[in-house]
Motif scaffolding. Structure first.
Motif, PDB file in Angstrom:
ATOM      1  N   ILE A 131      39.254 -41.998  51.485  1.00  0.00           N
ATOM      2  CA  ILE A 131      39.286 -41.948  52.950  1.00  0.00           C
ATOM      3  C   ILE A 131      38.311 -42.988  53.494  1.00  0.00           C
ATOM      4  O   ILE A 131      37.157 -43.071  53.031  1.00  0.00           O
ATOM      5  CB  ILE A 131      38.877 -40.538  53.447  1.00  0.00           C
ATOM      6  CG1 ILE A 131      39.910 -39.511  52.969  1.00  0.00           C
ATOM      7  CG2 ILE A 131      38.744 -40.493  54.950  1.00  0.00           C
ATOM      8  CD1 ILE A 131      39.580 -38.089  53.350  1.00  0.00           C
ATOM      9  N   PRO A 132      38.740 -43.781  54.457  1.00  0.00           N
ATOM     10  CA  PRO A 132      37.804 -44.759  55.056  1.00  0.00           C
ATOM     11  C   PRO A 132      36.711 -44.052  55.830  1.00  0.00           C
ATOM     12  O   PRO A 132      36.805 -42.852  56.110  1.00  0.00           O
ATOM     13  CB  PRO A 132      38.712 -45.583  55.980  1.00  0.00           C
ATOM     14  CG  PRO A 132      39.882 -44.709  56.262  1.00  0.00           C
ATOM     15  CD  PRO A 132      40.077 -43.859  55.053  1.00  0.00           C
ATOM     16  N   GLY A 133      35.671 -44.821  56.199  1.00  0.00           N
ATOM     17  CA  GLY A 133      34.566 -44.238  56.953  1.00  0.00           C
ATOM     18  C   GLY A 133      35.013 -43.733  58.311  1.00  0.00           C
ATOM     19  O   GLY A 133      36.019 -44.172  58.874  1.00  0.00           O
ATOM     20  N   LEU A 134      34.230 -42.813  58.858  1.00  0.00           N
ATOM     21  CA  LEU A 134      34.585 -42.193  60.146  1.00  0.00           C
ATOM     22  C   LEU A 134      34.568 -43.221  61.280  1.00  0.00           C
ATOM     23  O   LEU A 134      35.445 -43.212  62.146  1.00  0.00           O
ATOM     24  CB  LEU A 134      33.598 -41.055  60.446  1.00  0.00           C
ATOM     25  CG  LEU A 134      33.723 -40.385  61.812  1.00  0.00           C
ATOM     26  CD1 LEU A 134      35.068 -39.698  61.972  1.00  0.00           C
ATOM     27  CD2 LEU A 134      32.584 -39.390  62.028  1.00  0.00           C
ATOM     28  N   TRP A 135      33.566 -44.115  61.271  1.00  0.00           N
ATOM     29  CA  TRP A 135      33.398 -45.020  62.410  1.00  0.00           C
ATOM     30  C   TRP A 135      33.959 -46.395  62.106  1.00  0.00           C
ATOM     31  O   TRP A 135      33.791 -46.921  61.011  1.00  0.00           O
ATOM     32  CB  TRP A 135      31.913 -45.135  62.776  1.00  0.00           C
ATOM     33  CG  TRP A 135      31.258 -43.813  63.064  1.00  0.00           C
ATOM     34  CD1 TRP A 135      30.308 -43.206  62.324  1.00  0.00           C
ATOM     35  CD2 TRP A 135      31.547 -42.958  64.160  1.00  0.00           C
ATOM     36  NE1 TRP A 135      29.970 -42.007  62.876  1.00  0.00           N
ATOM     37  CE2 TRP A 135      30.718 -41.832  64.018  1.00  0.00           C
ATOM     38  CE3 TRP A 135      32.422 -43.027  65.258  1.00  0.00           C
ATOM     39  CZ2 TRP A 135      30.727 -40.785  64.915  1.00  0.00           C
ATOM     40  CZ3 TRP A 135      32.442 -41.974  66.149  1.00  0.00           C
ATOM     41  CH2 TRP A 135      31.610 -40.869  65.982  1.00  0.00           C
ATOM     42  N   GLN A 136      34.563 -46.949  63.126  1.00  0.00           N
ATOM     43  CA  GLN A 136      35.050 -48.331  63.025  1.00  0.00           C
ATOM     44  C   GLN A 136      34.015 -49.224  63.683  1.00  0.00           C
ATOM     45  O   GLN A 136      34.153 -49.643  64.816  1.00  0.00           O
ATOM     46  CB  GLN A 136      36.403 -48.463  63.728  1.00  0.00           C
ATOM     47  CG  GLN A 136      37.066 -49.815  63.497  1.00  0.00           C
ATOM     48  CD  GLN A 136      38.463 -49.852  64.055  1.00  0.00           C
ATOM     49  OE1 GLN A 136      39.209 -48.899  63.886  1.00  0.00           O
ATOM     50  NE2 GLN A 136      38.812 -50.922  64.751  1.00  0.00           N
ATOM     51  N   GLY A 137      32.959 -49.508  62.950  1.00  0.00           N
ATOM     52  CA  GLY A 137      31.856 -50.273  63.521  1.00  0.00           C
ATOM     53  C   GLY A 137      30.573 -49.478  63.405  1.00  0.00           C
ATOM     54  O   GLY A 137      30.444 -48.550  62.592  1.00  0.00           O
ATOM     55  N   VAL A 138      29.613 -49.855  64.259  1.00  0.00           N
ATOM     56  CA  VAL A 138      28.287 -49.236  64.214  1.00  0.00           C
ATOM     57  C   VAL A 138      28.130 -48.307  65.407  1.00  0.00           C
ATOM     58  O   VAL A 138      28.275 -48.735  66.555  1.00  0.00           O
ATOM     59  CB  VAL A 138      27.173 -50.309  64.248  1.00  0.00           C
ATOM     60  CG1 VAL A 138      25.801 -49.652  64.176  1.00  0.00           C
ATOM     61  CG2 VAL A 138      27.356 -51.289  63.100  1.00  0.00           C
ATOM     62  N   PRO A 139      27.863 -47.008  65.175  1.00  0.00           N
ATOM     63  CA  PRO A 139      27.609 -46.093  66.295  1.00  0.00           C
ATOM     64  C   PRO A 139      26.387 -46.567  67.055  1.00  0.00           C
ATOM     65  O   PRO A 139      25.558 -47.294  66.501  1.00  0.00           O
ATOM     66  CB  PRO A 139      27.356 -44.756  65.601  1.00  0.00           C
ATOM     67  CG  PRO A 139      27.987 -44.900  64.250  1.00  0.00           C
ATOM     68  CD  PRO A 139      27.810 -46.337  63.880  1.00  0.00           C
ATOM     69  N   PRO A 140      26.204 -46.195  68.305  1.00  0.00           N
ATOM     70  CA  PRO A 140      26.949 -45.146  69.003  1.00  0.00           C
ATOM     71  C   PRO A 140      28.223 -45.620  69.712  1.00  0.00           C
ATOM     72  O   PRO A 140      28.955 -44.806  70.254  1.00  0.00           O
ATOM     73  CB  PRO A 140      25.936 -44.640  70.018  1.00  0.00           C
ATOM     74  CG  PRO A 140      25.102 -45.840  70.327  1.00  0.00           C
ATOM     75  CD  PRO A 140      24.993 -46.607  69.043  1.00  0.00           C
TER      76      PRO A 140
END
Length: 1631
Positions: A865-874
């Motif tokens: 599964i890919p990471g939850l975020w597409q980029g850097v939060p926030p």
């Protein structure tokens, strides 16, 4: 308006009401009145607007309301306008979860939106409908140029605007669901509604946004790497609003998307025209104000500080209230215009320039200049509002988008630095006071619940102090209780203290802690919390808990932030100035700084647990019970989707009573229909386990509250009715767990143990366990893999087989699955390695691969599964691939559960509670596998044992029938042709055994394959029961052959006698024939007396002439002595010499009466080793038992009419040798001399009795006497023939009396025992004899009812004897009344009589040439059913010349009287006399059913209860104090009180012959007794039964055993009889 007059007078519309409220009611009534009424009203309004311009507002108001109502109808949501959607509605699992749900109609769109937004799917805003067409390239139009016709509308494009769907769904959702939707939208980086339109209404969505929490790093913390976290409604930040006047060619939404994200990245926060669905006309979402935020991350930030942007959908003119509100709260308002007219000028000129900084963005369009009117209006407006030229932005045709976006960003940045108005959404409610805007938090229920929450939160000045003062029970008392419960199971601190005294002290301490908990004054905060949960309505309760969550999270965040800052400051100081103790204390404070609803609910559980403990100890009167209603409240919360704490992560304990009663209440609410499948997640801390579950199932496990999950929480998900049958359950229970290998626990000594306990419990409860791995390979997962594998190994050993899915997160490559094949193989290697380690720890051999523990598929059981975020939060949105992959995992899990329906049953609530109890009890012990005891497993095992017992009896029954048939057949043999039939007979037996074995093995396979009765829990016993069948076959085969050979041996001897008798009969019959001839010649000259005198004289002379020899009398003493010498021949020269000196065995068989008992035993037991004064007494008991067993055998032989046979001596020798060789006897140190003495004594008694049996047989079968017994029969025949009477009837009667009556009687004796066993095993008390543990329970219960000390002594010391007597008494109780037994006897008699009648009617019989042939044919037909006397047959055949058919008819007519005669004879017999004559003794067969393997606990001697004939491990449900089995301390002679179930976990030692008399730890008892599983007492109260008995008869046991009374703990004396019975029921799982 006349037609509307009735409406205006409607009673619901009051004159003194607020005009707006009256108008709303009027509009509602109009809409309800139908389409025609609405049209009339609109027509009237249009006519009246010319005269009364102010009515135009009302007209617009009505149109908006009608449009809104019509739109809800179009979406199929009209019913949800009042009956709101709830979270429970949308979280249910249905058929659509197996497939990707695609909307086909407008009514599908709300569901599509909800399902996708809950799953964090960024496609949630798509509203295109599926048209069902195939490949568009294949479609053909009539006019191929028709698509150039711009007026032609493609019907497939029919859909609605995504924002319309959003507005409809939110307006039809309750307040809790609104919060969930909006928080999920925020995670997806979708703008959320600030102002939500609903027809003419508009609502400020403050409550709905309270669940949004953001983390960011402002510029001020960039260097220190610090961060801030808070709820968005609490964050003070500038708001920038974007509004348009009139139609605009420039898209505000597109501009905002570019403003909020760096140029090199892209994300569509706001929907715009160029997005899917964005170009569809909006119907109800005009007036919607969307809000989004920008939060800096400290690197490459667009803005240095957080900002909020608001976007008004629709024109300013028609949404003036929203515009007015935005100007009041905004730092700057950007107004987009294409052109401006006078009307718009007048409208805008009313703005207050002091409230907000106004910026006008003029975009005249491509290749267009600003028209003169717009220029003129703008100049006026700038003058009126004192707007500077810098506030005017012209988007000319030559300005590209990048420059334009840059300019807007600069304006915002300038405002941030120079003119920022910081506003918290929490404070903006004051700005709506004069506006027609509702506030969602203004409802009375939200205000009321907020007051409750604030009252409680106002008491929290310091978190640590609040927890110590208001949450008093879950602090030290709960932690002490947790440690105490483990110590009760492990006894690690026992030291030299007496074990039972130590246990008693621990229990007293536990009860004291519960008492202290119960006596605590209820803190005000908890009193308020309980009051709220008790008195608030269902909805209010939900809102109250939400408010509590918000305020507690906020307090916890602030507290944690403060502590972390302090910790960082101290760490940054020079080493010399850092105080380690301060850091340690600060670290502890950080660890304890969390405060959430779970802590308050945990306190409820502790209050309830303490009260229950007091009730159980009978220390709390009914009128002082306060918390009995708490489980019902918690059950309601669980049913509404609220997570409930299962395992307390702080104390590492489970409040079993609380959890059990909460779930029991849930079960009651569901009417007992609450089957569950369980899904659990395990993994390293902070790897997204909770997020994974929340995304997968739409749950609300905390993920952004500043603290990680501690312990384990469970949430209930409803399965939709149309999917319940397919899934096999009504609910799915999801368990979220704390991270394994948590850094904050790593320094603790028991951190591995803590993780192991957690993993074992949740894996044991699961149908599916998800192992979450936040990296692409498993290199860093070694530690947690060991924990997980250990848990799975334990489950495999106790009968649980959860499925395991490995989820690898943060793997975004599309080819990850293929590329990571090597890594998956590496993972499997690690799993294999961990399996070996775990198996070694659990001391399980033969398990060295993960595949030995569970079914594992490298491909199917791994997910990337890919990471939850597409980029850097926030500011990063959720990765679209994350949701898609999680959805695939969910689909697979549900499909897997579908396949499990036929293999294992879903857990019911009681079953789940039992698993929680048994798993937690087992993990509290050091050795999980050998400590695990589960009533569900026990019940499943009992059911299998019951079935096995039934199959076993059927097998035994068939073999018994074969034996009886062959025995009958042999007895009917007229000659010595046995040897030629023997091979065929053995072959037939082998075939029967093979067929029955196969049938039984097939039944076992079908039983396990059926999946019913929780067979998956007892899979580990599968092979044992199959082996038991093989053992059974061998045993039955041996027994059948022995009986066959024995019958042959006896029959051979009988045939010799029969041959001689036959020769004598032939001679007598010749003489009778001669006499008949002589008498007939003198017929007229002889009287009856003279005829009789002639017959008598002939008989005496013939007998005298025969010179009949007497039967030879054997010397049984010499025959037995010879076999005894042969048996002992290999025991040494001394033994042989002794036996040679023995001449008369009877001299060794002294009378074993009470007065001679001691003398006899002293003679037998010459030399034994004494151990604790036990062995000699044990040897005496053993010898007594063996002597009595042999006595019973001899008595059985005495009750038969058979002659003594050498096999009798052989069988007794086999019985003695088997007993001497078993495990128990080996520990008694019997010497060879003692063995010889014992055998001499037994055969000394038996020899004289066997001699008497032989002498009786000689006397009964004396040849002269036998011949004289035939005289009356021959005389009767002679007289009938002489007088030429019709002999048919008399001969028929003679056949019935001499042949059928004794044969049928013997038939009953042969079969009645089997029928009685059948009757009992199929009767109401069948479980007593089918399940060994249930038999034990009944024995012990009867003993408790009678409370007879003598019977207890006999039960403990002579268990087999006691059990047999009990079974005999039970039989006597059942069949003592002849009326009970008579139906069984009558059925047997009727059955065989029918067979006889049928044979007598057969043509082959009736066509016999004469009576001798008739009798021979009948005998052949009945060859394997009845034993008909050959002697009697010969008498009846003698001179029998009657008609065959007539003879047969007379026999048939007399059969009824034969039946009555046999039945009458049986009825006249005593029950004991009848039993002695039965071939199969029912008491022995029933005893064999319940005695099992006959093994006893090596310490306390309780019998093994394991089922199957060849089990690998022995076990017993309840053990007892060793002192009851005569153990005493060697020096003091005080009876011991130690119990096996406590010894195996304590520090006690044992010593015996096996240990070479060296002390050996009890807990390592399997070193010497590997085939015994002594499970620790699961509740410390399970042994209460024997504790009670010991306490009641302590003095008497001491006197009986010649020892001193045991020193028993005080609490043993306090146990009551009902408590003893209750513990017995609980131990044996009896309801």
């Amino acid at each position: 308006m006349d037609s509307l007059h009735p409406i205006s007078l409607h009673p619901n519309i009051q004159k003194d009401e607020d005009p707006r409220a009256r108008t709303e009611k009027l509009v509602d009534l109009l809409i309800q009145s139908g389409e025609s009424a609405c049209e009339k009203f609109l027509n009237h309004m249009e006519n009246m607007v010319l005269r009364f311009p102010a009515l135009s507002t009302l007209s617009q108001f009505f149109k908006k309301c009608k449009t809104f109502g019509d739109f809800l109808v179009e979406l199929g949501m009209e019913n949800n306008r009042n009956s709101k959607l709830t979270l429970r509605n949308i979280l249910s699992i249905g058929q659509e979860n197996l497939n990707h749900f695609k909307p086909n109609t407008l009514a599908d769109l709300p569901k599509h939106f909800l399902m996708n937004i809950i799953a964090l799917d960024r496609n949630a805003r798509k509203t295109e409908l599926e048209d069902g067409l195939s490949d568009p390239a294949l479609s053909v139009d009539d006019d191929q140029f028709d698509f150039f016709n711009t007026k032609t509308e493609n019907p497939r494009l029919k859909s609605i605007h995504p924002l319309d769907v959003l507005c409809a769904v939110l307006n039809c959702s309750d307040k809790c669901l609104q919060q969930v939707i909006i928080s999920k939208m925020s995670l997806c980086q979708f703008p959320v509604p600030l102002l939500l339109p609903a027809g003419s209404d508009c609502t400020l969505m403050l409550w709905a946004m309270r669940d949004i929490v953001k983390k960011w790093r402002p510029q001020s913390l960039a260097d220190s790497k610090g961060f801030m976290e808070d709820n968005v409604v609490n964050i003070e930040m500038p708001i920038f609003s974007f509004i348009r006047v009139g139609p605009s060619k420039l898209s505000k939404s597109k501009l905002l998307n570019q403003v909020l994200i760096p140029a090199q990245k892209h994300h569509d926060f706001f929907l715009h025209h160029n997005m899917e669905g964005g170009n569809i006309e909006r119907k109800i979402s005009d007036g919607l104000v969307e809000m989004s935020w920008y939060f800096p991350c400290g690197k490459s930030d667009v803005f240095s500080e957080p900002i909020a942007v608001a976007n008004l959908r629709g024109d300013l003119e028609s949404n003036w209230e929203q515009f007015a509100f935005l100007t009041k709260i905004s730092s700057a308002t950007f107004i987009f215009i294409n052109s401006m007219c006078e009307r718009q000028l007048q409208l805008l000129s009313s703005c207050n320039p002091n409230e907000t900084k106004l910026y006008f963005i003029v975009a005249p369009g491509k290749d267009k200049a600003v028209d003169p009117e717009t220029r003129k209006c703008m100049q006026k407006l700038m003058t009126l509002l004192q707007i500077e030229k810098t506030n005017l932005v012209l988007k000319s045709a030559t300005m590209n988008d990048a420059d334009f976006v840059s300019k807007v960003k600069k304006i915002i940045d300038w405002q941030l630095k120079h003119n920022s108005k910081l506003v918290a959404l929490n404070d903006i409610t004051k700005h709506v006071s004069n506006l027609k805007i509702n506030i969602d938090e203004a409802s009375p229920e939200l205000k009321n619940t907020r007051d409750y929450a604030l009252k409680i939160s106002s008491m929290i000045q310091n978190v640590e102090m609040f927890k110590s003062q208001s949450l008093t029970l879950q602090g030290d008392p709960w932690i002490q209780l947790s440690k105490l419960e483990k110590e009760l199971c492990r006894l690690t601190k026992q030291g030299e203290e007496d074990q039972q005294m130590y246990l008693s002290k621990l229990k007293k301490t536990r009860n004291l802690l519960h008492k202290q908990q119960n006596e605590h004054v209820l803190p005000e905060a908890m009193a308020l919390f309980i009051s709220a949960l008790t008195h608030l309505s269902k909805d209010e309760k939900q809102h109250f808990l939400k408010w509590m969550k918000f305020v507690l999270d906020s307090i916890a965040r602030k507290n944690l932030s403060k502590l972390q800052t302090e910790y960082k400051e101290k760490c940054n100081k020079p080493d010399a100035s850092v105080n380690p103790q301060e850091l340690k204390q600060l670290d502890k404070s950080i660890s304890e700084s969390s405060l959430g609803i779970e802590h308050l609910l945990r306190e409820l559980g502790q209050l309830y647990e303490a009260e229950c403990s007091m009730i159980k100890q009978r220390l709390l009167p009914t009128n002082r019970i306060r918390f009995s209603g708490l489980p019902k409240i918690a059950a309601d919360l669980l049913l509404d989707g609220f997570p409930l704490e299962l395992i307390d992560g702080d104390a590492s304990n489970i409040p079993l009573q609380w959890i059990t009663d909460v779930l029991t209440e849930l079960d009651k609410k569901m009417g007992g229909q609450c089957r569950m499948r369980v899904i659990t997640v395990l993994g390293v801390q902070s790897t997204g386990k909770s997020t994974l579950l929340n995304t997968m199932f739409g749950l609300q496990f905390p993920v952004a509250s500043g603290r990680c999950t501690r312990g384990a929480f469970m949430t209930l998900i409803i399965v939709e009715k149309n999917f319940q049958k397919e899934l096999g359950c009504e609910f799915i229970l999801v368990i979220d767990t704390e991270g394994l290998k948590a850094p904050e626990l790593s320094s603790l000594d028991d951190s591995y143990e803590h993780d192991n306990e957690l993993a074992t419990v949740v894996v044991g409860l699961s149908d599916i366990t998800i192992v979450n791995m936040a990296m692409e390979n498993a290199t860093e997962m070694k530690d947690i893999l060991q924990i997980v594998v250990h848990a799975f190994l334990r489950m495999k050993e106790v009968g649980k087989k959860p499925n395991c899915q490995f989820v690898h997160q943060n793997v975004s490559d599309v080819s990850a699955h293929d590329k990571n094949m090597r890594d998956r193989k590496k993972l499997l290697e690690q799993l294999d390695e961990m399996t070996k380690v775990a198996a070694k720890m659990e001391k399980k051999r033969g398990i060295d691969k993960f595949s030995h523990v569970m079914d594992y598929d490298l491909d199917k059981h791994n997910w990337y599964i890919p990471g939850l975020w597409q980029g850097v939060p926030p500011m990063a949105p959720v990765n679209s691939g994350y949701s898609e992959h999680v959805s695939e995992v969910k689909k697979y899990l549900l499909q897997f559960l579908q396949t499990q329906k036929g293999q294992s049953r879903a857990l019911t609530i009681p079953a789940f509670c039992e698993w929680v109890r048994s798993l937690w009890t087992a993990v509290k012990h050091e050795k999980f596998i050998f400590s695990f005891r589960n009533s569900l497993v026990a019940e499943a095992y009992s059911k299998l044992s019951e079935q096995f017992s039934s199959w076993e009896w059927n097998f035994t029954k068939e073999v018994n029938k074969w034996v009886v048939r062959k025995k009958t057949n042999i007895k009917n043999q007229p000659t010595h042709n046995f040897e030629e039939n023997r091979c065929e007979t053995i072959k037939n037996l082998d075939q029967l055994l093979h067929d029955e074995e196969k049938k039984m093995l097939d039944l076992i396979e079908k039983y396990f394959e059926s999946g019913s009765e929780d067979t998956h829990l007892i899979e580990r016993y599968h092979e044992e029961f199959k082996n038991g069948v093989t053992s059974l076959r061998k045993a039955l085969g041996r027994n059948a052959i022995d009986k066959y050979e024995k019958t042959l041996s006896i029959q051979k001897a009988n045939l010799k006698i029969r041959g001689i008798k036959k020769k004598y009969q032939m001679l007598i019959e010749e003489k009778i024939d001669g006499l008949l001839k002589t008498c007939r010649e003198k017929n007229n000259e002889l009287s009856d007396a003279e005829v009789e005198e002639e017959f008598t004289a002939m008989w005496e002379k013939t007998i005298s002439d025969l010179q009949i020899e007497k039967l030879e009398r054997r010397n049984v003493n010499n025959a037995i002595l010879q076999q005894l010498r042969q048996d002992m021949s290999n025991k040494g020269p001394e033994i042989n010499q002794t036996l040679l000196a023995v001449k008369k065995l009877a001299e060794y068989g002294i009378d074993f009466s009470k007065e001679n008992k001691k003398k006899g035993l002293d003679r037998i037991l010459i030399k034994v080793n004494a151990f604790f004064g036990k062995s000699k007494k044990s040897c005496e008991l053993f010898a007594t038992s063996l002597i009595e067993m042999c006595d019973r055998y001899v008595t059985e032989k005495e009750n038969t009419n058979e002659d003594y046979d050498d096999t009798y001596c052989q069988e007794i020798l086999q019985m003695i040798n088997r007993k001497l060789e078993d495990e128990h006897s080996k520990n008694l140190d019997f010497t060879v001399q003692s063995e010889l003495n014992l055998k001499l004594f037994i055969f000394g008694k038996a020899s004289s009795r066997f001699q008497q049996i032989h002498d009786r047989f000689i006397e009964t079968n004396d040849r002269r006497t036998s011949m004289d017994n035939l005289k009356p029969d021959y005389w009767a025949i002679f007289l009938d023939v002489f007088k030429a009477k019709d002999e048919s009837q008399s001969r028929g009667r003679q056949f019935c009396e001499k042949c059928l009556t004794p044969a049928i009687t013997d038939y009953v004796y042969d079969h009645l025992g089997r029928v009685m066993v059948d009757d009992i095993l199929n009767g109401s008390d069948n479980q007593i004899f089918k399940i060994r543990s249930f038999f034990q329970y009944n024995l012990l219960k009867n003993l408790l009812d009678e409370m007879s000390f003598k019977k207890y002594v006999e039960y403990i010391n002579r268990y087999e004897m006691f059990s047999k007597r009990w079974i005999l008494n039970k039989l006597s109780e059942i069949y003592g009344n002849p009326a009970t037994l008579q139906p069984l006897q009558a059925d047997l008699i009727r059955s065989i009589s029918k067979d006889v009648r049928d044979i007598l009617r057969e043509d082959t019989i009736l066509n016999s040439e004469n009576i001798p042939q008739f009798l021979e044919n009948v005998q052949k037909k009945l060859n394997e059913k009845l034993v008909i006397s050959q002697t009697a047959i010969k008498i009846i055949a003698f001179n029998n010349e009657v008609d065959v058919r007539q003879f047969s008819s007379h026999i048939q007519s007399l059969l009824a009287s034969v039946e009555q005669q046999v039945l009458s004879e049986l009825k006249s017999m005593s029950f004991e006399s009848l039993l002695s004559k039965l071939t199969l003794k029912p008491q022995d067969e029933l005893f064999r059913q319940v005695i099992g393997c006959g093994h006893q606990c090596p310490f306390c001697k309780v019998p093994c209860e394991a089922g199957g004939g060849d089990h690998k491990e022995h076990f017993a449900s309840v053990h007892r104090s060793d002192g009851l089995g005569r153990y005493r301390y060697s020096y003091s002679h005080i009876l011991t009180k130690d119990i096996c179930t406590a010894n195996v976990v304590g520090t006690a030692t044992f010593r015996n012959q096996k240990t070479d008399w060296k002390p050996h730890p009890f807990k390592e008892y399997r070193t010497y007794y590997p085939d015994w599983a002594i499970q620790p007492d699961p509740s410390i109260e399970s042994s209460d039964y024997w504790k009670y008995i010991f306490a009641q008869f302590n003095g008497k046991f001491a006197e009986e055993y010649e020892a001193k009374p045991a020193e028993l703990p005080d609490d043993w004396q306090e146990i009551k009889k009902d408590v003893a019975l209750s513990s017995l029921k609980k131990t044996f799982n009896v309801t």
